[in-house]
Scaffold this motif. Sequence first.
Motif, PDB file in Angstrom:
ATOM      1  N   LYS A  16     -43.163  69.684  -0.979  1.00 49.79           N
ATOM      2  CA  LYS A  16     -42.880  69.382  -2.346  1.00 49.79           C
ATOM      3  C   LYS A  16     -42.929  67.459  -1.891  1.00 49.79           C
ATOM      4  CE  LYS A  16     -38.287  70.344  -2.136  1.00 49.79           C
ATOM      5  NZ  LYS A  16     -38.114  70.031  -0.660  1.00 49.79           N
ATOM      6  N   SER A  34     -34.530  63.864  -4.117  1.00 49.09           N
ATOM      7  CA  SER A  34     -32.333  64.130  -4.112  1.00 49.09           C
ATOM      8  C   SER A  34     -32.165  64.592  -2.813  1.00 49.09           C
ATOM      9  CB  SER A  34     -32.821  65.055  -5.286  1.00 49.09           C
ATOM     10  OG  SER A  34     -33.196  66.414  -5.003  1.00 49.09           O
ATOM     11  N   TYR A  38     -28.804  64.541  -0.358  1.00 49.03           N
ATOM     12  CA  TYR A  38     -27.594  65.538   0.303  1.00 49.03           C
ATOM     13  C   TYR A  38     -27.379  65.030   2.152  1.00 49.03           C
ATOM     14  CZ  TYR A  38     -27.109  67.749  -3.782  1.00 49.03           C
ATOM     15  OH  TYR A  38     -27.113  67.942  -5.535  1.00 49.03           O
ATOM     16  N   ARG A  39     -28.484  64.720   2.211  1.00 53.34           N
ATOM     17  CA  ARG A  39     -28.900  65.206   3.901  1.00 53.34           C
ATOM     18  C   ARG A  39     -27.950  63.947   3.856  1.00 53.34           C
ATOM     19  NH1 ARG A  39     -34.076  65.844   7.045  1.00 53.34           N
ATOM     20  NH2 ARG A  39     -34.812  67.526   5.070  1.00 53.34           N
ATOM     21  N   SER A  85     -28.159  71.306   3.891  1.00 55.26           N
ATOM     22  CA  SER A  85     -27.532  71.923   2.900  1.00 55.26           C
ATOM     23  C   SER A  85     -26.476  72.915   3.145  1.00 55.26           C
ATOM     24  CB  SER A  85     -28.799  73.115   3.801  1.00 55.26           C
ATOM     25  OG  SER A  85     -28.574  74.434   3.174  1.00 55.26           O
ATOM     26  N   ALA A  88     -24.650  70.607   0.197  1.00 49.56           N
ATOM     27  CA  ALA A  88     -24.878  70.940  -0.775  1.00 49.56           C
ATOM     28  C   ALA A  88     -24.697  72.240  -1.505  1.00 49.56           C
ATOM     29  CB  ALA A  88     -26.625  71.323  -1.020  1.00 49.56           C
ATOM     30  N   ARG A  94     -22.311  68.252  -5.178  1.00 49.62           N
ATOM     31  CA  ARG A  94     -22.874  68.378  -6.191  1.00 49.62           C
ATOM     32  C   ARG A  94     -22.651  67.390  -7.357  1.00 49.62           C
ATOM     33  NH1 ARG A  94     -26.948  71.320  -3.947  1.00 49.62           N
ATOM     34  NH2 ARG A  94     -28.041  71.020  -5.751  1.00 49.62           N
ATOM     35  N   GLY A 119     -36.542  68.286  -5.669  1.00 47.95           N
ATOM     36  CA  GLY A 119     -35.127  68.757  -4.685  1.00 47.95           C
ATOM     37  C   GLY A 119     -35.676  70.442  -4.810  1.00 47.95           C
ATOM     38  N   ARG A 120     -34.106  71.137  -5.170  1.00 45.58           N
ATOM     39  CA  ARG A 120     -34.221  72.579  -5.320  1.00 45.58           C
ATOM     40  C   ARG A 120     -33.841  72.279  -6.962  1.00 45.58           C
ATOM     41  NH1 ARG A 120     -35.341  70.967  -0.963  1.00 45.58           N
ATOM     42  NH2 ARG A 120     -34.612  72.394   0.727  1.00 45.58           N
ATOM     43  N   ASP A 121     -32.997  71.993  -7.308  1.00 43.31           N
ATOM     44  CA  ASP A 121     -32.276  71.915  -9.035  1.00 43.31           C
ATOM     45  C   ASP A 121     -32.531  70.768 -10.273  1.00 43.31           C
ATOM     46  OD1 ASP A 121     -30.353  69.548  -7.891  1.00 43.31           O
ATOM     47  OD2 ASP A 121     -29.471  71.036  -8.654  1.00 43.31           O
ATOM     48  N   ARG A 170     -31.373  78.188   6.061  1.00 43.37           N
ATOM     49  CA  ARG A 170     -31.780  76.944   4.943  1.00 43.37           C
ATOM     50  C   ARG A 170     -32.054  77.963   3.681  1.00 43.37           C
ATOM     51  NH1 ARG A 170     -34.286  71.216   6.495  1.00 43.37           N
ATOM     52  NH2 ARG A 170     -34.496  71.236   4.162  1.00 43.37           N
ATOM     53  N   ASP A 174     -29.430  78.112   0.713  1.00 47.13           N
ATOM     54  CA  ASP A 174     -29.647  77.297  -0.982  1.00 47.13           C
ATOM     55  C   ASP A 174     -30.003  77.881  -2.025  1.00 47.13           C
ATOM     56  OD1 ASP A 174     -30.095  74.655   1.013  1.00 47.13           O
ATOM     57  OD2 ASP A 174     -32.594  74.773   1.086  1.00 47.13           O
ATOM     58  N   ARG A 177     -26.711  80.805  -3.004  1.00 47.49           N
ATOM     59  CA  ARG A 177     -25.140  79.526  -3.119  1.00 47.49           C
ATOM     60  C   ARG A 177     -25.235  79.805  -4.517  1.00 47.49           C
ATOM     61  NH1 ARG A 177     -28.231  73.897  -2.575  1.00 47.49           N
ATOM     62  NH2 ARG A 177     -29.113  73.816  -4.336  1.00 47.49           N
TER      63      ARG A 177
HETATM   64  O1   DC Z   1     -35.077  68.258   0.355  1.00 47.83           O
HETATM   65  P1   DC Z   1     -34.620  68.443   1.799  1.00 47.83           P
HETATM   66  O2   DC Z   1     -35.229  69.439   2.941  1.00 47.83           O
HETATM   67  O3   DC Z   1     -35.081  67.024   1.737  1.00 47.83           O
HETATM   68  O4   DC Z   1     -32.763  69.217   1.206  1.00 47.83           O
HETATM   69  C1   DC Z   1     -31.964  68.972   2.452  1.00 47.83           C
HETATM   70  C2   DC Z   1     -31.532  70.149   1.558  1.00 47.83           C
HETATM   71  O5   DC Z   1     -30.754  69.670   0.838  1.00 47.83           O
HETATM   72  C3   DC Z   1     -31.780  71.330   1.452  1.00 47.83           C
HETATM   73  O6   DC Z   1     -32.056  72.661   2.586  1.00 47.83           O
HETATM   74  C4   DC Z   1     -29.886  71.587   0.592  1.00 47.83           C
HETATM   75  C5   DC Z   1     -30.330  70.809  -0.820  1.00 47.83           C
HETATM   76  N1   DC Z   1     -30.271  69.274  -1.641  1.00 47.83           N
HETATM   77  C6   DC Z   1     -30.069  70.341  -3.263  1.00 47.83           C
HETATM   78  O7   DC Z   1     -29.139  71.387  -2.538  1.00 47.83           O
HETATM   79  N2   DC Z   1     -30.355  70.257  -3.981  1.00 47.83           N
HETATM   80  C7   DC Z   1     -31.525  69.374  -4.431  1.00 47.83           C
HETATM   81  N3   DC Z   1     -32.465  68.714  -5.209  1.00 47.83           N
HETATM   82  C8   DC Z   1     -32.530  68.624  -2.973  1.00 47.83           C
HETATM   83  C9   DC Z   1     -31.349  69.256  -1.753  1.00 47.83           C
END
Ligand code: DC
Length: 214
Positions: A16, A34, A38-39, A85, A88, A94, A119-121, A170, A174, A177
């Motif tokens: 992605k 995004s 978090y990193r 992770s 996050a 958040r 990202g994730r969300d 992870r 992810d 949660r």
């Molecule tokens: O996309 P990434 O692998 O760089 O993201 C690292 C961690 O950050 C991922 O395991 C979960 C968290 N994350 C999140 O919870 N929400 C986001 N929008 C982006 C990343």
Amino acid sequence: MSAIIVAIDGSAASGKGTLAKRLAAHFDFAYLDSGSLYRAIGVAVLRKGGDPTNAAQSVAAAQTLDIAQFTPADLRTEAAGVAASQVAAIPAVRAAILQFQRDYAHTPPQGKKGVVIDGRDIGTVVCPDAQAKIFVSASLDVRVDRRIKELRAKGELVIEARVRADLEARDARDSGRSVAPMKPAEDAWQLDTSALNADEVFDLSRKFVASKIA
Ligand code: DC
């Protein structure tokens, strides 16, 4: 006029990030990774000798986050991904960076007329109003292969079983949660990239985004 928002969500090592950057360049939109926020929070906690699962330490790091303190090399390690992770999964972490992401999306830098955020969300929580939402997935085997190549290219020592275990842990954290779990938005286009190369993923996605923002 409000900015055009393209939300790219998906699992770790699904491709992605590469896709989001290419889409941003193609449409001349701003780009926000995004995950790097978090990193950076996770690495900040580790640098202080702290524990990224500790809510007080992680929230303090989120509230004082200065992204300029971190190079891409600091943030792209496997350890940084695991710490990210963990922080996050803490709701107050958040919450601390939610408004920053929304402001970036609605008023992208350099007067750009749109933004791509991965990202994730992003499609579910940060920007449910995004015009185009893509949820990118790939099988675990394919993601392990891709992550190993990426880490080896950077000269990191790679143990396949470790990479696989980290990705599985992870994914479970992810998507399991309680707050803003990784999941496709109802109106997201779901793209399985297991059998596609990066150019194919980009071409399909470019057409999809163009159809949504026309
Ligand atoms: O996309 P990434 O692998 O760089 O993201 C690292 C961690 O950050 C991922 O395991 C979960 C968290 N994350 C999140 O919870 N929400 C986001 N929008 C982006 C990343």
